[in-house]
Design an enzyme around this catalytic site. Structure first.
Site, PDB file in Angstrom:
ATOM      1  N   GLY A  24       0.828  -1.222   0.000  1.00 39.70           N
ATOM      2  CA  GLY A  24       0.000   0.000   0.000  1.00 39.70           C
ATOM      3  C   GLY A  24       0.849   1.253   0.000  1.00 39.70           C
ATOM      4  O   GLY A  24       0.480   2.274   0.589  1.00 39.70           O
ATOM      5  N   THR A  26       1.444   3.349  -2.275  1.00 37.56           N
ATOM      6  CA  THR A  26       0.926   4.508  -3.016  1.00 37.56           C
ATOM      7  C   THR A  26      -0.322   5.074  -2.337  1.00 37.56           C
ATOM      8  O   THR A  26      -0.955   5.982  -2.866  1.00 37.56           O
ATOM      9  CB  THR A  26       0.554   4.091  -4.459  1.00 37.56           C
ATOM     10  OG1 THR A  26      -0.339   2.958  -4.366  1.00 37.56           O
ATOM     11  CG2 THR A  26       1.777   3.699  -5.259  1.00 37.56           C
ATOM     12  N   ALA A  30       0.015   5.739   3.818  1.00 37.47           N
ATOM     13  CA  ALA A  30       1.476   5.758   3.661  1.00 37.47           C
ATOM     14  C   ALA A  30       1.957   7.205   3.566  1.00 37.47           C
ATOM     15  O   ALA A  30       2.921   7.593   4.230  1.00 37.47           O
ATOM     16  CB  ALA A  30       1.874   4.967   2.419  1.00 37.47           C
ATOM     17  N   ARG A  58       0.153  -1.511  -7.289  1.00 37.23           N
ATOM     18  CA  ARG A  58      -0.035  -1.869  -8.708  1.00 37.23           C
ATOM     19  C   ARG A  58       0.336  -0.708  -9.630  1.00 37.23           C
ATOM     20  O   ARG A  58       0.679  -0.892 -10.774  1.00 37.23           O
ATOM     21  CB  ARG A  58      -1.495  -2.255  -8.965  1.00 37.23           C
ATOM     22  CG  ARG A  58      -1.931  -3.556  -8.316  1.00 37.23           C
ATOM     23  CD  ARG A  58      -3.423  -3.636  -8.263  1.00 37.23           C
ATOM     24  NE  ARG A  58      -3.956  -2.429  -7.615  1.00 37.23           N
ATOM     25  CZ  ARG A  58      -5.222  -2.105  -7.517  1.00 37.23           C
ATOM     26  NH1 ARG A  58      -6.139  -2.893  -8.038  1.00 37.23           N
ATOM     27  NH2 ARG A  58      -5.606  -1.003  -6.905  1.00 37.23           N
ATOM     28  N   ASP A 100       0.969  -6.886  -7.658  1.00 37.25           N
ATOM     29  CA  ASP A 100      -0.477  -7.080  -7.481  1.00 37.25           C
ATOM     30  C   ASP A 100      -0.694  -8.194  -6.458  1.00 37.25           C
ATOM     31  O   ASP A 100      -0.330  -9.355  -6.705  1.00 37.25           O
ATOM     32  CB  ASP A 100      -1.139  -7.443  -8.822  1.00 37.25           C
ATOM     33  CG  ASP A 100      -2.658  -7.470  -8.690  1.00 37.25           C
ATOM     34  OD1 ASP A 100      -3.169  -7.660  -7.564  1.00 37.25           O
ATOM     35  OD2 ASP A 100      -3.339  -7.274  -9.711  1.00 37.25           O
ATOM     36  N   ASP A 192      -3.459   0.013  16.877  1.00 35.93           N
ATOM     37  CA  ASP A 192      -4.553   0.865  17.331  1.00 35.93           C
ATOM     38  C   ASP A 192      -3.845   2.171  17.658  1.00 35.93           C
ATOM     39  O   ASP A 192      -3.160   2.270  18.681  1.00 35.93           O
ATOM     40  CB  ASP A 192      -5.230   0.287  18.575  1.00 35.93           C
ATOM     41  CG  ASP A 192      -6.442   1.117  18.968  1.00 35.93           C
ATOM     42  OD1 ASP A 192      -6.332   2.367  18.935  1.00 35.93           O
ATOM     43  OD2 ASP A 192      -7.495   0.544  19.308  1.00 35.93           O
ATOM     44  N   HIS A 193      -3.969   3.162  16.775  1.00 38.79           N
ATOM     45  CA  HIS A 193      -3.070   4.317  16.921  1.00 38.79           C
ATOM     46  C   HIS A 193      -3.331   5.112  18.205  1.00 38.79           C
ATOM     47  O   HIS A 193      -2.484   5.895  18.625  1.00 38.79           O
ATOM     48  CB  HIS A 193      -3.100   5.227  15.679  1.00 38.79           C
ATOM     49  CG  HIS A 193      -4.361   5.973  15.492  1.00 38.79           C
ATOM     50  ND1 HIS A 193      -5.470   5.418  14.906  1.00 38.79           N
ATOM     51  CD2 HIS A 193      -4.707   7.239  15.814  1.00 38.79           C
ATOM     52  CE1 HIS A 193      -6.432   6.310  14.891  1.00 38.79           C
ATOM     53  NE2 HIS A 193      -6.008   7.419  15.432  1.00 38.79           N
ATOM     54  N   LYS A 197      -0.509   7.187  21.194  1.00 39.58           N
ATOM     55  CA  LYS A 197      -0.566   8.598  21.601  1.00 39.58           C
ATOM     56  C   LYS A 197       0.234   8.792  22.896  1.00 39.58           C
ATOM     57  O   LYS A 197       0.102   8.009  23.839  1.00 39.58           O
ATOM     58  CB  LYS A 197      -2.020   9.038  21.781  1.00 39.58           C
ATOM     59  CG  LYS A 197      -2.764   9.105  20.432  1.00 39.58           C
ATOM     60  CD  LYS A 197      -4.160   9.629  20.591  1.00 39.58           C
ATOM     61  CE  LYS A 197      -4.931   9.554  19.282  1.00 39.58           C
ATOM     62  NZ  LYS A 197      -4.585  10.567  18.298  1.00 39.58           N
ATOM     63  N   HIS A 255     -10.697   1.845  19.921  1.00 42.09           N
ATOM     64  CA  HIS A 255     -10.027   2.910  20.676  1.00 42.09           C
ATOM     65  C   HIS A 255     -10.586   3.103  22.095  1.00 42.09           C
ATOM     66  O   HIS A 255      -9.828   3.188  23.054  1.00 42.09           O
ATOM     67  CB  HIS A 255     -10.125   4.238  19.927  1.00 42.09           C
ATOM     68  CG  HIS A 255      -9.712   4.150  18.489  1.00 42.09           C
ATOM     69  ND1 HIS A 255      -8.606   3.446  18.089  1.00 42.09           N
ATOM     70  CD2 HIS A 255     -10.254   4.666  17.351  1.00 42.09           C
ATOM     71  CE1 HIS A 255      -8.476   3.543  16.772  1.00 42.09           C
ATOM     72  NE2 HIS A 255      -9.466   4.266  16.303  1.00 42.09           N
ATOM     73  N   LYS A 355     -19.495  12.287  16.478  1.00 42.67           N
ATOM     74  CA  LYS A 355     -19.097  13.236  15.434  1.00 42.67           C
ATOM     75  C   LYS A 355     -19.973  14.477  15.572  1.00 42.67           C
ATOM     76  O   LYS A 355     -21.049  14.422  16.151  1.00 42.67           O
ATOM     77  CB  LYS A 355     -19.318  12.609  14.055  1.00 42.67           C
ATOM     78  CG  LYS A 355     -18.314  11.526  13.730  1.00 42.67           C
ATOM     79  CD  LYS A 355     -18.254  11.280  12.237  1.00 42.67           C
ATOM     80  CE  LYS A 355     -17.155  10.309  11.891  1.00 42.67           C
ATOM     81  NZ  LYS A 355     -15.795  10.823  12.121  1.00 42.67           N
ATOM     82  N   LYS A 360     -13.477  19.210  19.771  1.00 40.71           N
ATOM     83  CA  LYS A 360     -12.620  18.070  19.420  1.00 40.71           C
ATOM     84  C   LYS A 360     -11.781  17.767  20.652  1.00 40.71           C
ATOM     85  O   LYS A 360     -10.986  18.621  21.081  1.00 40.71           O
ATOM     86  CB  LYS A 360     -11.715  18.459  18.248  1.00 40.71           C
ATOM     87  CG  LYS A 360     -10.683  17.408  17.858  1.00 40.71           C
ATOM     88  CD  LYS A 360      -9.897  17.881  16.640  1.00 40.71           C
ATOM     89  CE  LYS A 360      -8.667  17.043  16.361  1.00 40.71           C
ATOM     90  NZ  LYS A 360      -8.935  15.641  16.043  1.00 40.71           N
TER      91      LYS A 360
END
Ligand SMILES: NC(=O)c1ccc[n+]([C@@H]2O[C@H](COP(=O)([O-])OP(=O)(O)OC[C@H]3O[C@@H](n4cnc5c(N)ncnc54)[C@H](OP(=O)(O)O)[C@@H]3O)[C@@H](O)[C@H]2O)c1
Length: 494
Positions: A24, A26, A30, A58, A100, A192-193, A197, A255, A355, A360
């Site tokens: 991945g 492209t 990333a 690809r 591919d 799990d980002h 943190k 999360h 949301k 935030k």
């Protein structure tokens, strides 16, 4: 207070030369996260002496094309400015290989390419595979890595997997079975980002070295715990995904439940990665399963209607592009849950996410029990320990201070904050941990499975429309029912 960024013994492990294989290369993730994270690690000297990075996709590109795209991404997304004197040295690590994932021959050619590069650099076959691709490709990739021999290394091998990890309990189990057919659990790093943190990683280093906080981290002192992750943005261009996922899959199963586990772990002593995983698992096992009664009283589903966010009129969820007509999807979720163990018995944990909220913010608030005598004084409020995770990074303690001119008590905040711009991003920390082989801040399969087990009855009830869908105006603090959830127990959201 101990400085942040305290490094454990595991984190001091030296980094071995390796190949980093990016599926991945492209893609959006990333460019926005992975290349900037690698570059900032490079600037910090947190990279192996010799490293081969092979980007796959690809799209027909040359290695020079990829390096050009990486340079553009760094200018756009790196938290630190690009330094011209070392940029080329960084970019030289990268090669692009047209690939591919659905074609067997791609893997045969990739293996040859990878081995040639290892020989050229004189590095062992330590291989880190990063799957930054759609979940539908994972099965083929993992099986073909094995069949082609790419993952059969003499050196170590590790697999980093992005979210989503399944869409329900069954699909998560299937995905996991696929991974575990080829990789051992300790070779699988589920991102799990939120676990990357800085303030989440620092909960332990905030509590353990501070006996006064450690003494308070207990049900005899705490009245409730609140975890909030609210966003001001709406569904944006992600409606096709979000309308199926909802807040519960997008935020809660992963999360928020990870934040519950991280908050509830007791750190009487320094814990190893395995001990932390064991404690997190025990916490998930101690959470009462969702009952019929919980669905009625303790689970709140919400959806935003038109409103005003930061002074701007915005559409309701139903009017957003790509949302199906009369969608019942949850854009807000709140719940009360209980952890039945010696430390947290009887202390409610409230979680909420939404949301198009008024702010935030991701934060954990520990509210302490009140002194019934003291609360008779005018202005006295409960003590709070507030851990702000995002976008601010701070810790504060709310205390009551007398104002002698008004003869009242006023809440005052003692705290410190960090300059978030100077902190490594979550992806930097997680990639670094993946490269040194420290899985402390990745989601272990037991945690993921137990989280899906907790969430599954709610998913079923939502699908069967058995839980009311409360509305809330965009820009508000969420449905009235979520306020009622905490008010009923004598609290307010903090
Ligand atoms: N973007 C985010 O913020 C974010 C956050 C958390 C998790 N994730 C997860 O991370 C993954 C990647 O997200 P993304 O936003 O980067 O997606 P994306 O922009 O759509 O990129 C997908 C990548 O997969 C490659 N790809 C697609 N089909 C392929 C095939 N048959 N063989 C080889 N490569 C193929 C694409 O390259 P080619 O088109 O060149 O083949 C592209 O590099 C997804 O699973 C997503 O759920 C993303």
């Amino acid at each position: 207070m101990k400085p942040l960024n305290v490094e454990s013994a595991a984190r001091k492990k030296s980094m071995e030369n390796m190949t980093f294989v990016l599926f991945g290369a492209t893609g959006d993730l990333a460019k926005r996260k992975i290349y900037p994270a690698l570059y900032n690690l490079y600037l910090d000297g947190k990279m192996p002496q010799s490293m081969s990075v092979i980007g796959l996709g690809r799209t027909p590109l040359s290695s020079e094309d990829l390096q050009g795209q990486i340079e553009d991404a760094l200018h756009q997304f790196s938290r630190r400015d690009v330094q011209n004197d070392n940029l080329q040295d960084f970019l030289d690590k990268f090669r692009y290989f047209i690939f591919d994932a659905m074609k067997e021959e791609s893997y045969v050619e990739l293996r040859k390419f990878m081995e040639e590069r290892e020989a050229e650099l004189g590095i062992p076959d330590n291989r880190l595979f990063y799957l930054s691709v759609a979940p539908r490709l994972i099965n083929s990739i993992v099986n073909e890595l094995d069949a082609s021999g790419i993952s059969r290394t003499n050196g170590w091998r590790r697999l980093i997997v992005e979210k989503p990890f399944g869409t329900d309990l069954e699909s998560a189990r299937e995905l996991n079975a696929t991974l575990q057919e080829v990789f051992e659990e300790d070779e699988i790093y589920r991102i799990d980002h939120y676990l990357g943190k800085p303030m989440v990683q620092n909960i332990e280093s905030l509590i353990r070295p501070n006996p006064i906080l450690q003494a308070l981290w207990d049900h005899s002192q705490i009245s409730n715990v609140q975890i909030t992750a609210s966003e001001t943005v709406g569904v944006g261009s992600r409606a096709s995904y979000y309308d199926k996922a909802g807040a519960i899959r997008d935020m809660v199963q992963n999360h928020l439940l990870q934040l519950v586990m991280m908050t509830a772990v007791h750190h009487e002593q320094k814990l190893s990665s395995t001990q932390i995983q064991k404690k997190k698992r025990e916490i998930m096992e101690s959470i009462s399963p969702v009952s019929e009664q919980d669905l009625e009283n303790n689970i709140i589903r919400g959806q935003y209607t038109p409103g005003v966010v930061s002074g701007e009129s915005v559409k309701g969820y139903q009017e957003e592009d790509g949302v199906k007509e009369e969608s019942h999807n949850d854009t807000f979720f709140a719940a009360k849950l209980c952890i039945n163990n010696e430390h947290w018995n009887g202390i409610p944990f409230y979680i909420r996410t939404g949301k198009r909220m008024n702010e935030k913010a991701t934060r954990i608030v520990i509210e302490f029990k009140e002194d019934s005598e003291a609360t008779k004084d005018v202005g006295i409020v409960s003590n709070l320990l507030i851990i702000e995770i995002n976008p601010n990074e701070s810790v504060s303690l709310r205390v009551n201070v007398a104002n002698h001119s008004s003869d009242k008590f006023e809440p005052t905040y003692i705290g410190f904050s960090k300059n978030a711009d100077q902190q490594p991003e979550a992806y930097e920390r997680l990639l670094y941990d993946g490269m040194i082989g420290d899985s402390t801040f990745f989601a272990h399969w037991h945690e993921v499975e137990l989280s899906w087990e907790w969430v599954q009855p709610i998913l079923d009830a939502f699908a069967g429309n058995e839980v009311p869908l409360h509305t809330y105006a965009a820009g508000s603090t969420g449905p009235e029912a979520s306020h009622e959830l905490v008010r009923r127990d004598g609290f307010n959201w903090n």
